[in-house]
Design a protein around this motif. Structure first.
Motif: not given
Length: 195
Positions: A73-96
């Motif tokens: 999958l490569g480095l670009h997919t890894m970057i996208a994975f990390i960004l997706g995880a951050f966005c989801s975690a941030f939204a969850g934190f703000v929601g709580m």
């Protein structure tokens, strides 16, 4: 301005609106000291829960990100994975964070002004989470499209964003659930006020 920058800019606008609504919620007063005290304890507990959950989840995400980076999958997919995880975690934190603040204000509004005021306050609290989720999705995907392009070759890279966001959402639900936790907070306060 290029068309590829529009989703990210809309995401930023959405976050600003969510921040403004949170400001409106924060300005509402909690007049009953007992409700305020209970609400603060619930807020502290909920934030401790989120910190602990995200600390454990971080180790899992690091391992997954490394595996993705060294796979086909490569480095670009890894970057996208990390960004997706951050966005989801941030939204969850703000929601709580917002839910535990909005619930005491909803309780106060219900007690002092009635159902209509309580519904309005609860709606504002929920809209912060909804706007944050949508805005972080727009911002994250918008950035990926801007840097990696909107073409069939980069589609598998963009899928990493969804994978990262889904992993965090799955853990959040299994670990007690952001939405369930928020509902429990509201039920707790209403029960205590009635008692």
């Amino acid at each position: 301005m290029s068309e590829q920058a529009v989703p990210a800019l809309l995401g930023i606008v959405g976050l600003v609106v969510a921040f403004v609504i949170f400001g409106v919620i924060s300005k509402l007063k909690v007049s009953d000291p007992k409700v305020d005290s209970i609400g603060k304890q619930i807020h502290i507990g909920a934030m401790a829960f989120m910190r602990r959950e995200y600390t454990i989840l971080l180790g899992f995400l690091v391992v997954l990100a490394i595996l993705i980076g060294f796979s086909d999958l490569g480095l670009h997919t890894m970057i996208a994975f990390i960004l997706g995880a951050f966005c989801s975690a941030f939204a969850g934190f703000v929601g709580m964070f917002t839910a535990t603040k909005a619930n005491t204000r909803t309780t106060t509004a219900a007690h002092e002004q009635g159902a209509a005021a309580a519904l309005k306050t609860a709606f504002y609290g929920g809209s912060v989470m909804g706007l944050t989720v949508a805005s972080m999705g727009l911002l994250g995907l918008g950035l990926l499209y801007y840097f990696f392009g909107a073409n069939p070759e980069s589609a598998h890279t963009i899928h990493g964003f969804g994978m990262g966001g889904s992993v965090v959402a799955l853990f959040s639900r299994v670990g007690g659930g952001i939405f369930t936790k928020s509902a429990d907070v509201g039920a707790d306060l209403v029960g205590k006020v009635e008692a």
